[in-house]
Design an enzyme around this catalytic site. Structure first.
Site, PDB file in Angstrom:
ATOM      1  CE  LYS A  37      58.305  35.399  35.986  1.00 20.31           C
ATOM      2  NZ  LYS A  37      59.058  35.433  34.701  1.00 20.31           N
ATOM      3  CB  CYS A  87      58.389  52.275  35.055  1.00 20.15           C
ATOM      4  SG  CYS A  87      59.776  52.295  36.186  1.00 20.15           S
ATOM      5  CD  GLU A  97      54.402  51.964  31.058  1.00 15.84           C
ATOM      6  OE1 GLU A  97      53.815  50.864  31.156  1.00 15.84           O
ATOM      7  OE2 GLU A  97      55.223  52.370  31.886  1.00 15.84           O
ATOM      8  CD  GLU A 107      58.136  50.541  43.127  1.00 19.03           C
ATOM      9  OE1 GLU A 107      57.734  51.494  42.425  1.00 19.03           O
ATOM     10  OE2 GLU A 107      58.695  50.680  44.222  1.00 19.03           O
TER      11      GLU A 107
HETATM   12  P1  NAP Z   1      54.837  42.341  32.912  1.00 15.84           P
HETATM   13  O1  NAP Z   1      54.337  41.624  31.742  1.00 15.84           O
HETATM   14  O2  NAP Z   1      53.875  42.810  33.930  1.00 15.84           O
HETATM   15  O3  NAP Z   1      55.922  41.385  33.559  1.00 15.84           O
HETATM   16  C1  NAP Z   1      56.595  41.667  34.756  1.00 15.84           C
HETATM   17  C2  NAP Z   1      56.964  40.369  35.409  1.00 15.84           C
HETATM   18  O4  NAP Z   1      55.781  39.693  35.822  1.00 15.84           O
HETATM   19  C3  NAP Z   1      57.686  39.396  34.493  1.00 15.84           C
HETATM   20  O5  NAP Z   1      58.629  38.660  35.239  1.00 15.84           O
HETATM   21  C4  NAP Z   1      56.561  38.522  34.016  1.00 15.84           C
HETATM   22  O6  NAP Z   1      56.971  37.269  33.560  1.00 15.84           O
HETATM   23  C5  NAP Z   1      55.746  38.399  35.267  1.00 15.84           C
HETATM   24  N1  NAP Z   1      54.355  38.008  35.055  1.00 15.84           N
HETATM   25  C6  NAP Z   1      53.618  38.047  33.917  1.00 15.84           C
HETATM   26  N2  NAP Z   1      52.362  37.597  34.159  1.00 15.84           N
HETATM   27  C7  NAP Z   1      52.316  37.287  35.480  1.00 15.84           C
HETATM   28  C8  NAP Z   1      51.300  36.781  36.343  1.00 15.84           C
HETATM   29  N3  NAP Z   1      50.072  36.516  35.910  1.00 15.84           N
HETATM   30  N4  NAP Z   1      51.608  36.581  37.642  1.00 15.84           N
HETATM   31  C9  NAP Z   1      52.815  36.849  38.116  1.00 15.84           C
HETATM   32  N5  NAP Z   1      53.822  37.313  37.349  1.00 15.84           N
HETATM   33  C10 NAP Z   1      53.584  37.543  36.044  1.00 15.84           C
HETATM   34  O7  NAP Z   1      55.661  43.603  32.532  1.00 15.84           O
HETATM   35  P2  NAP Z   1      56.839  43.662  31.503  1.00 15.84           P
HETATM   36  O8  NAP Z   1      56.271  43.714  30.149  1.00 15.84           O
HETATM   37  O9  NAP Z   1      57.782  42.598  31.804  1.00 15.84           O
HETATM   38  O10 NAP Z   1      57.500  45.077  31.924  1.00 15.84           O
HETATM   39  C11 NAP Z   1      57.056  46.313  31.446  1.00 15.84           C
HETATM   40  C12 NAP Z   1      56.152  46.984  32.474  1.00 15.84           C
HETATM   41  O11 NAP Z   1      56.772  47.082  33.733  1.00 15.84           O
HETATM   42  C13 NAP Z   1      55.842  48.397  32.090  1.00 15.84           C
HETATM   43  O12 NAP Z   1      54.465  48.618  32.218  1.00 15.84           O
HETATM   44  C14 NAP Z   1      56.623  49.244  33.080  1.00 15.84           C
HETATM   45  O13 NAP Z   1      56.110  50.492  33.346  1.00 15.84           O
HETATM   46  C15 NAP Z   1      56.643  48.392  34.276  1.00 15.84           C
HETATM   47  N6  NAP Z   1      57.795  48.703  35.116  1.00 15.84           N
HETATM   48  C16 NAP Z   1      57.612  49.410  36.255  1.00 15.84           C
HETATM   49  C17 NAP Z   1      58.676  49.734  37.073  1.00 15.84           C
HETATM   50  C18 NAP Z   1      58.498  50.500  38.343  1.00 15.84           C
HETATM   51  O14 NAP Z   1      59.413  50.589  39.121  1.00 15.84           O
HETATM   52  N7  NAP Z   1      57.353  51.066  38.616  1.00 15.84           N
HETATM   53  C19 NAP Z   1      59.954  49.321  36.724  1.00 15.84           C
HETATM   54  C20 NAP Z   1      60.121  48.600  35.560  1.00 15.84           C
HETATM   55  C21 NAP Z   1      59.016  48.283  34.767  1.00 15.84           C
HETATM   56  P3  NAP Z   1      57.288  37.066  32.010  1.00 15.84           P
HETATM   57  O15 NAP Z   1      58.341  38.026  31.641  1.00 15.84           O
HETATM   58  O16 NAP Z   1      57.769  35.674  31.971  1.00 15.84           O
HETATM   59  O17 NAP Z   1      56.011  37.315  31.280  1.00 15.84           O
END
Ligand code: NAP
Ligand code: MG
Length: 496
Positions: free
Chosen positions: A202, A310, A407, A276
């Site tokens: 997804k 990230c 963050e 991650e």
């Molecule tokens: P997010 O809200 O956690 O979303 C990540 C993914 O999870 C999206 O596809 C999101 O869908 C989905 N999601 C949301 N709620 C969920 C749930 N309850 N169950 C399962 N999946 C769910 O994060 P984001 O705002 O998209 O991304 C930013 C964050 O990602 C930052 O904190 C960043 O540090 C972290 N990040 C970490 C890495 C790494 O390698 N460590 C790399 C990139 C990003 P929707 O988009 O449809 O809400």
């Protein structure tokens, strides 16, 4: 290019270097070569199918706020259909296929990505907001390289893990964020396929387009139906994957909050899990560092991809004796950064990915000011339409400030100074995250000392934000667990 007169006087006032007010003529990348539909369906069992709910949502260009396409919203039933397709493909074809044949498909996907690199780069910039220079030179080539690299491992697992008879897990559920949409899809899909697993992936709600283009490429590659399924939607779609009983492994990249929820949801099940999550990296400049290179490294560390990284170097620690020099050079460099149209090849900082993310960044700017950190922003113009923010420094921050601890995920840098190496190690580690760090110094021994003492998965020395498919990546503490990339990246998809 021309130097504007009124800017010249301002320049003298600010004692800026001569090149700061050069204006480049616009150089937008062409978009006539890309193929996009008005509406995208779910990619299940090798076909594009309508969502069970009949619902669609709009995906926009964050630089213009214009709708690009309508995207299917997958519900639990769709996820169930996708998992069933993945299970059937796993049992009937993929796990039985000789590994060297599997490798050929993965290799073919990499080649097709290369052939369509220009189209993928433009769509990535249109949907995500990142500068075309980055999507063209970093995201897309790296994504293809991940497929190439893991194609190479597929028939060599016995050599990678000698005497351990590695076996695939089954169906992998993979959930990715919006900051590197295609690259994250590659990080997830390539090792899963190389190890003989099938996939339900997804993408994030704001950036589904390159994952759907990848679905087209996968279809074109002739990969057996159901080996990769791509379901678009919101958090609920992700949750349906996490909660599905017939998924053997969850690989998640995203925020720490959602990661924690997933860890709870999978506790007590036999699902394997890798997370991650977020980061708040320390970029550390010692007095013997090559200062000009370090300033470039700082800029690359936090302003690359609008700080939507990230592992962004979002906390800067400068040794006191060189602090004034570094800060002045950083301010000068900030003035030269071009914020604007992601499709323009001159752009350094593109659009913030979504309105919500822009709001979050602006909230943190207010928090920083309320905490009485000294804010410095570049004087650049930013477009009226779309989601943009000026690159921002916060000087004189304290370890206790929220902007130093949390963050922000935007082009905002919190700056502190330090005197001794012990002090900076203490400060750098005193944070819930541990994904990455940067060290700038002339001394090799100091680099090795720090790499062993910094609690961070990746430590860059005299460089920043460098990625390679052969190199493992992942975090400590609240930045998650498990590694992606390299030989390590095969392990989360295998049982022994
Ligand atoms: P997010 O809200 O956690 O979303 C990540 C993914 O999870 C999206 O596809 C999101 O869908 C989905 N999601 C949301 N709620 C969920 C749930 N309850 N169950 C399962 N999946 C769910 O994060 P984001 O705002 O998209 O991304 C930013 C964050 O990602 C930052 O904190 C960043 O540090 C972290 N990040 C970490 C890495 C790494 O390698 N460590 C790399 C990139 C990003 P929707 O988009 O449809 O809400
Ligand atoms: Mg989200």
């Amino acid at each position: 290019m021309k130097i504007e007169e009124n800017n010249m006087s301002k320049q003298k006032e600010n004692k800026l270097t001569f090149f700061t007010d050069w204006k480049y003529a616009p150089s937008p990348e062409a978009t006539d070569h890309i193929r996009l539909q008005n509406q995208y369906e779910l990619f299940i069992n090798g076909k594009f199918v309508k969502p069970n709910s009949g619902k669609y949502f709009e995906t926009i260009n964050p630089a213009t706020e214009k709708t690009i396409a309508r995207i299917a919203d997958a519900n639990e039933k769709d996820v169930d259909t996708a998992v069933k397709a993945a299970r059937q493909a796993y049992n009937k074809t993929w796990r039985k296929m000789p590994a060297k044949e599997r490798a050929k498909y993965i290799f073919r996907i990499a080649r097709l990505m290369q052939e369509r690199a220009r189209e993928l780069a433009v769509i990535e910039s249109m949907n995500g907001g990142k500068p075309i220079r980055e999507s063209r030179d970093i995201d897309v080539p790296l994504a293809a390289n991940h497929f190439f690299y893991y194609a190479g491992w597929a028939d060599k697992l016995e050599y990678a893990f000698p005497n351990r008879s590695p076996k695939p897990l089954g169906v992998a559920g993979q959930i990715i964020p919006w900051n590197f949409p295609l690259l994250m899809a590659a990080w997830k899909i390539a090792p899963a396929l190389a190890t003989g697993n099938t996939v339900v992936l997804k993408p994030a709600e704001t950036t589904p387009l390159t994952a759907l283009k990848l679905a087209e490429i996968i279809q074109e590659s002739g990969l057996p139906d159901g080996v990769v399924n791509i379901v678009t939607g919101f958090g609920a779609t992700g949750a349906a994957i996490v909660n599905h009983k017939d998924v053997d492994k969850i690989a998640f990249t995203g925020s720490t909050n959602v990661g924690k929820w997933i860890q709870k949801a999978t506790a007590g099940t036999d699902k394997k899990l890798t997370l991650e999550l977020g980061g708040k990296a320390a970029n550390i400049i010692f007095e013997d560092a090559p200062i000009n290179q370090a300033v470039e490294g700082i800029v690359n560390g936090i302003f690359f991809n609008q700080g939507h990284v990230c592992c962004a170097g979002s906390r800067l620690f400068i040794q006191e004796s060189v602090a004034d020099e570094v800060i002045q050079k950083l301010k000068d460099r900030l003035e030269t950064l071009i914020v604007g149209d992601p499709l323009d090849k001159n752009t350094d900082i593109g659009a913030i990915n979504s309105k919500a993310q822009l709001q979050k960044i602006n909230d943190y700017l207010k928090i920083g000011k309320a905490d009485e950190a000294e804010m410095y922003q570049s004087n650049c113009e930013i477009p009226k339409k779309g989601f943009f923010v000026r690159p921002t420094l916060f000087l004189n921050t304290a370890q206790s400030h929220r902007i130093s601890q949390e963050e922000i995920f935007g082009p905002v840098l919190a700056i502190q100074t330090f005197r001794t190496i012990e002090e900076v190690i203490e400060k750098a580690n005193n944070i819930p995250y541990g994904l990455s760090a940067g060290v700038w110094t002339d001394k090799g021994s100091r680099i090795f000392n720090l790499t062993s003492k910094l609690r961070a998965g990746v430590v860059w020395a005299n460089t920043y934000n460098k990625f390679d498919p052969t190199s493992p990546f992942g975090g400590y503490k609240e930045s998650g667990f498990g590694r992606e990339g390299g030989l390590h990246g095969l392990m989360p998809y295998l049982k022994f």
